[in-house]
Design a protein around this motif. Sequence first.
Motif, short mmCIF file in Angstrom:
data_model
loop_
_atom_site.label_atom_id
_atom_site.label_comp_id
_atom_site.label_asym_id
_atom_site.label_seq_id
_atom_site.Cartn_x
_atom_site.Cartn_y
_atom_site.Cartn_z
N UNK A 19 41.52 27.38 53.63
CA UNK A 19 42.13 26.89 52.39
C UNK A 19 43.58 26.53 52.64
N UNK A 20 44.03 25.46 52.02
CA UNK A 20 45.39 25.00 52.21
C UNK A 20 46.40 26.00 51.66
N UNK A 21 47.61 26.04 52.26
CA UNK A 21 48.66 26.96 51.79
C UNK A 21 49.20 26.50 50.45
N UNK A 22 49.90 27.38 49.73
CA UNK A 22 50.40 27.00 48.40
C UNK A 22 51.30 25.78 48.42
N UNK A 23 52.14 25.63 49.45
CA UNK A 23 53.07 24.49 49.48
C UNK A 23 52.41 23.24 50.06
N UNK A 24 51.17 23.36 50.49
CA UNK A 24 50.44 22.21 51.02
C UNK A 24 50.66 22.04 52.50
N UNK A 25 49.78 21.27 53.13
CA UNK A 25 49.87 21.02 54.57
C UNK A 25 49.21 19.68 54.88
N UNK A 26 49.44 19.22 56.13
CA UNK A 26 48.85 17.96 56.60
C UNK A 26 47.96 18.26 57.79
N UNK A 70 43.59 18.60 67.13
CA UNK A 70 43.76 18.84 65.70
C UNK A 70 44.97 19.74 65.51
N UNK A 71 45.90 19.34 64.65
CA UNK A 71 47.14 20.08 64.41
C UNK A 71 47.33 20.18 62.90
N UNK A 72 47.75 21.37 62.44
CA UNK A 72 48.07 21.55 61.02
C UNK A 72 49.58 21.60 60.87
N UNK A 117 46.64 22.34 49.13
CA UNK A 117 45.56 21.60 49.77
C UNK A 117 46.09 20.86 51.00
N UNK A 118 45.16 20.22 51.72
CA UNK A 118 45.51 19.47 52.91
C UNK A 118 45.50 17.96 52.63
N UNK A 119 46.49 17.26 53.19
CA UNK A 119 46.39 15.81 53.34
C UNK A 119 45.91 15.54 54.77
N UNK A 120 45.25 14.44 55.03
CA UNK A 120 44.72 14.14 56.36
C UNK A 120 45.30 12.84 56.87
N UNK A 121 45.60 12.80 58.18
CA UNK A 121 46.09 11.58 58.82
C UNK A 121 45.56 11.55 60.25
N UNK A 122 45.30 10.34 60.76
CA UNK A 122 44.79 10.15 62.11
C UNK A 122 45.74 9.24 62.86
N UNK A 123 46.16 9.65 64.08
CA UNK A 123 47.09 8.88 64.89
C UNK A 123 46.47 8.72 66.27
N UNK A 124 46.58 7.51 66.84
CA UNK A 124 45.89 7.20 68.10
C UNK A 124 46.91 6.77 69.15
N UNK A 125 46.84 7.41 70.33
CA UNK A 125 47.70 7.05 71.46
C UNK A 125 47.04 5.91 72.24
#
Length: 716
Positions: A19-26, A70-72, A117-125
């Motif tokens: 579950x996402x932390x109270x302040x939110x995470x990505x 995968x990194x939070x 909650x979590x926001x999601x993003x994908x980055x490609x090298x």
Amino acid sequence: MRRLWIVGLLWMCVACSEKGPPEGAVRVTVNYGSYRPACLRVVARDAQGQQGQTDILQSQFKDPDARKILVAVFRKPEWGRELSLEVSSFDGSTEEGCSGSQVEQRFSQPIPVPLGDFASVEMTLQAKDDDGDTFIAREEGVEGQDCDDKNAEVFPGAAERCSVAVDYDCNGFKGCQDSRCQQKACDDGNACTTGDFCEGSGVSAECKGQAVQCEKPAGACVLSATCVQETGQCVVTRKECNTPESTCFESVGACNDTTGKCEYTPKAVSTSCNDGDACTTGDACSATQVCQGAPTPCTPSSACVRVTGGCAALGNCTEAPDPTQVNAACTLAGGTGNGVCRAIDGTCSRFPYKPSNFDPDAIPTQSLQKLTTTCGITFNSTTLSWNSTCFSNPQPTPIELDQGGSRMVLFALSELNLGGNLRLVGDRPVIFAVYGDATLDHGIFADAEGTVPGAGGSLASACTERRGRGGVFRDWVGSGGGGAGGGTVGSPGGNGTASEEHGHGGSAGGDSFVPLVGGCSGGSGGGDGGNDAQGGLGGAGGGAVQLSVAGTLTVNQRVSASAGGGIGGQFSTTNGGQAGGGGGGGSGGQVLLEAHQLNLGNSSRLTANGGGGGEGSGYYSSAQRNGRAGADGSVDSAVEAAGGSGDSQAGGEGGNGGALSRTPGAGTNGTPVSGAKGGGGGGGGATGHIRLRSVRPCSIHGSSVISPATDRQCPL
């Protein structure tokens, strides 16, 4: 050892499913390709510049084969609600974190972070090491040095092999141009050279070798022995045998090394083949290996035509009328009766030519009639009636025709035997179609008499431009009317002694014969229009007559469509004397004779002469005279019709009508005598048209008369 995450901001996770932390995470997914970074650095910052980072060593990658990390990223309470991420890769690492050179760097857009909650993003090298030589490929935005990431033998610092095609050490120089290759063995890329060696230096250096010499084996069929550049193998070229002299041999043969000639195996007799002639069918090989087929000549579609080209096999047969079969017997289309071969188109018809103005095959045989008379008769084309009963057979019934709005009358006859002259009157031209031979020993007259037109003459619909124009009446004197136009323009009338404006002649025309058209009337002379001085009426136009004969037409008499003469002007004593102008002469009509064989005997007279203009009247103290009428166009000579003259001392004389090749004369002006008044004379009318048509050359006797000169189509 330094912790790899800072103040709880960043943390690696396997699925980050908690579950996402109270302040939110990505939740960040970092993808990489064939190059596995030695270390990854992830940096997060807000819009106020507050930031945190963590380094992830290659040894900490949880699933290397998946090629993703995968990194939070956990947001601090004092940070803004939007975070921007920066992911960098490095080619080295220590226990403390990333080291060495930065390979590439990627940035995200600002990411809204939801609370709890979590926001999601994908980055490609982008960095790649497809050939696995540990050197990164050169890419835009990537610090790579490998100049060919598809070849593991090519990388910076590799041993240079002096090949003209490959830069092995990625220093920008290939083969002998590389300083390490000078005066060394090399590879020019051509397998058909040996002993390749670098010559020269710098960009002008070249790799040169000696050409491989191939030994040519013996045999008359050997053309050459050549080294193949790609393989270095010597290949012998032999004479090809793929052009047999006939399609009755197999298409591929063998060359005889003794003779140097190609030898082919013959195909079995009766084998299907193609002899190259499109106009044969059933082509097959013979015992002598010749391809032969049966010719398919074209067959004429009727007895009236001959084949001019093509063949039945192609369905492109062409044919044309057979000149030797013209007028030969044949069977009409559909077997409806007998006919003769027509010259112009090879059609089997009941006429050997295509007659003008009607279709001879549209009239049933049972509808043909006989016109046989024992005395002179008259036919009125308006009322379709005869004025005589001297017929040896029942009176023939005419057929009414309408061609392009022009009305004509046709008699379809099996026989034409006139026992007296035939006069044609009325408002429609007349056609006699004779399905056989015909001889004219009596005349056919469609000529005008004064102001009475011949059959089909003076029609308003056909004479808009060709009719003569009327004279004017001024100061009690009239000018002459103009003559009608036909083969030439009509001539103008003369001026009166007190009037300067005469009647003009009509335009030329009426030469097509399809449809038939008669001549036109001359213009009336100028008069007061009441019961006093009268202008003379214009002469009427000659009619139009056509005689179409399937066989031989012999003419020994007159056939005429000549015009009428204009009437003289009349005087009046009213108002101290008045003088009317003379009327213009009418123009000749049309005479059309056509036959398979047309003969004009020594007594034949074909005429379409113009009428003479009427004389103007005169008025003076001692005498008052009416003008004399102009003569009608001659029906039996080429003599011009005389204009009216001699009865009026002051009136102008009428002009002569046209005849043969002579144009009509103009009316003369009135002549004042001791102050007298004189009307102008009427202008002469022009000739009409005569046409002769015959399949065979026309036979025209030297004593015959044709006026005007004919439009002759002999033969058609």
